[in-house]
Design an enzyme around this catalytic site. Structure first.
Site, PDB file in Angstrom:
ATOM      1  N   SER A  87     -17.731  -8.208 -66.657  1.00 43.39           N
ATOM      2  CA  SER A  87     -18.801  -7.285 -66.287  1.00 43.39           C
ATOM      3  C   SER A  87     -20.117  -7.730 -66.941  1.00 43.39           C
ATOM      4  CB  SER A  87     -18.414  -5.863 -66.696  1.00 43.39           C
ATOM      5  OG  SER A  87     -19.287  -4.903 -66.166  1.00 43.39           O
ATOM      6  N   ARG A 118     -21.752   9.324 -68.005  1.00 44.81           N
ATOM      7  CA  ARG A 118     -20.428   8.719 -68.073  1.00 44.81           C
ATOM      8  C   ARG A 118     -19.621   9.038 -66.820  1.00 44.81           C
ATOM      9  NH1 ARG A 118     -17.666   4.412 -69.529  1.00 44.81           N
ATOM     10  NH2 ARG A 118     -15.534   4.853 -70.170  1.00 44.81           N
ATOM     11  N   ASP A 167     -12.806  -4.201 -56.503  1.00 46.94           N
ATOM     12  CA  ASP A 167     -13.990  -3.971 -57.345  1.00 46.94           C
ATOM     13  C   ASP A 167     -15.212  -3.896 -56.437  1.00 46.94           C
ATOM     14  OD1 ASP A 167     -16.063  -3.935 -59.151  1.00 46.94           O
ATOM     15  OD2 ASP A 167     -15.448  -5.742 -60.229  1.00 46.94           O
ATOM     16  N   HIS A 226     -13.158  -1.961 -60.601  1.00 44.39           N
ATOM     17  CA  HIS A 226     -13.840  -2.764 -61.614  1.00 44.39           C
ATOM     18  C   HIS A 226     -13.078  -2.784 -62.935  1.00 44.39           C
ATOM     19  CE1 HIS A 226     -17.119  -4.859 -63.470  1.00 44.39           C
ATOM     20  NE2 HIS A 226     -17.356  -3.883 -64.333  1.00 44.39           N
TER      21      HIS A 226
END
Length: 403
Positions: A156, A226, A326, A359
């Protein structure tokens, strides 16, 4: 599989100013790091692991309390990948994890004192970029006496740092392993980051980033940020299989409560739990800084957007890994990187893993994914062994290992 056991963080203080891409300077700072395994005699087996948004230097092993007892659930964020006998084998490699400046896990960041004012930085901490982090990491390696990395590894945002290493310090990287990453963020990804930032800065407890002085934390904004992020890390299939349309505390077929305020669905409960947990340990200013670093990363902009021209500078060999589900850092983005490398006739291996997790797959223990990483690092270990043991005529020529 064995674990590294208890590990202890270390720190380095730097009085030499660090020039930043923005034109600002971080003139006095400390970086926290951990190391695993042993550095070999010629210092050629070092692997730098770059962390993503909400991770840190604590890559593997566990931490201990004041009495030296292992703390439950304190495993490093990539402990399933790194350790003795694991895909990145610490019996063969010296692994380094560094907490980037601007983070909230020990390295100098918004929660530390600004030497120019004597007050906490807060929102005044300078904007940092992926390139700034790489330059800071290079200073740690200098202090450790490591001139060249056997590999740099990241997933990432960590993968962006790994790519940047091959461009900023090409002569210092032998291999680059970039997992679930991209050469830059799409407009959609920047949009997700902006919505998350707006949730934080519009929280009444944010106080323009100087909430420390008021003794509060913008928890509501952090929770929402979040929750937004977590949705993007999971695939639709995983969310459906984990939660479906299940109601909280209700039997299958029961009627809902018909409330717009109460938690009704299991997925809502899960997201609120993740948001609450995140708001307890993560710093709001750090979240703004790190998501901006994601937004700004775009090394091809220096070449008119031509990624092939950009990657011409790299000298490393590459492994690029993506995951089919992803959608935040899709396989198409990894293939852009691979194409740019192939255009330059660089040595590159590419694995597109059919995994259902989205992901977050790069953090999970998928046997196919781990098999690819293990094979690649075994190839690197073989290269190091051959470099330290000169071939004679009986041994013949080395055979290139395909991944």
């Amino acid at each position: 599989m064995s674990s590294l056991g208890v590990v202890t963080p270390a720190s380095m203080h730097f009085g030499t100013p660090l020039p930043l891409q923005s034109g600002a300077v971080l003139r006095d700072y400390t970086l926290v790091y951990e190391t695993y395994g042993r550095l070999n005699a010629d210092r050629s087996n070092a692997v730098l692991v770059c962390h993503a948004l909400n991770a840190s230097h604590h890559v593997a092993g566990v931490h201990a309390d004041e009495q030296g007892r292992p703390i439950p659930k304190s495993e490093g964020w990539w402990d399933n990948l790194i350790g003795p006998g694991k895909p990145l084998d610490t019996d063969k490699f010296f692994v380094i994890g560094i907490n980037n400046p601007g983070s909230c896990f020990g390295s100098t960041g918004p929660m530390h004192t600004n030497p120019d004012t004597g007050k906490l930085y807060g929102a005044d901490f300078p904007v940092v970029t992926v390139e700034d982090w790489v330059n800071a990491q290079a200073r740690v390696l200098d202090r450790l006496g490591i001139d060249k990395l056997a590999a740099v590894l990241g997933g990432s945002l960590g993968g962006m740092q790994a790519l940047s290493w091959t461009l900023q310090h090409p002569e210092r990287v032998a291999h680059c392993v970039a997992v679930a990453t991209a050469p830059n963020l799409s407009a959609q990804n920047i949009a997700f980051n902006e919505v998350a930032r707006r949730a934080i800065v519009t929280d009444p407890d944010f106080h323009h980033g100087h909430f420390y002085e008021h003794g509060v934390v913008p928890r509501r904004g952090l929770r929402v940020a979040r929750m937004i992020g977590h949705i993007t890390y999971l695939s639709d299939d995983v969310m459906e299989s984990k939660f479906g349309r299940e109601l909280v505390g209700r039997e299958l077929g029961d009627a809902p409560r018909y409330s717009t305020q109460d938690i009704e669905f299991q997925v809502e409960s899960y997201l609120r739990y993740q948001g609450d947990k995140f708001s307890d340990y993560f710093d709001a200013n750090t979240y703004l800084l790190i998501t901006r670093a994601l937004d700004y990363f775009d090394p091809a902009r220096h070449h008119g957007g031509d990624l092939s021209a950009t990657m011409a500078k790299a000298l490393a060999k590459f492994l690029v890994v993506s995951f089919t589900t992803d959608w935040r850092f899709s396989p198409a983005r990894s293939r852009e990187i691979v194409k740019a490398l192939v255009d330059n006739r660089h040595d590159v291996s590419y694995a597109e893993i059919d995994a259902p997790h989205g992901h977050d797959a790069f953090l999970l223990d998928d046997p196919r994914y781990h098999g690819v990483v293990r094979a690649y690092f075994e190839r690197i270990a073989l290269e190091l062994e051959r470099q330290s043991t000169p071939l004679n005529s009986a041994q013949g020529q080395p055979v290139r290992m395909a991944v």
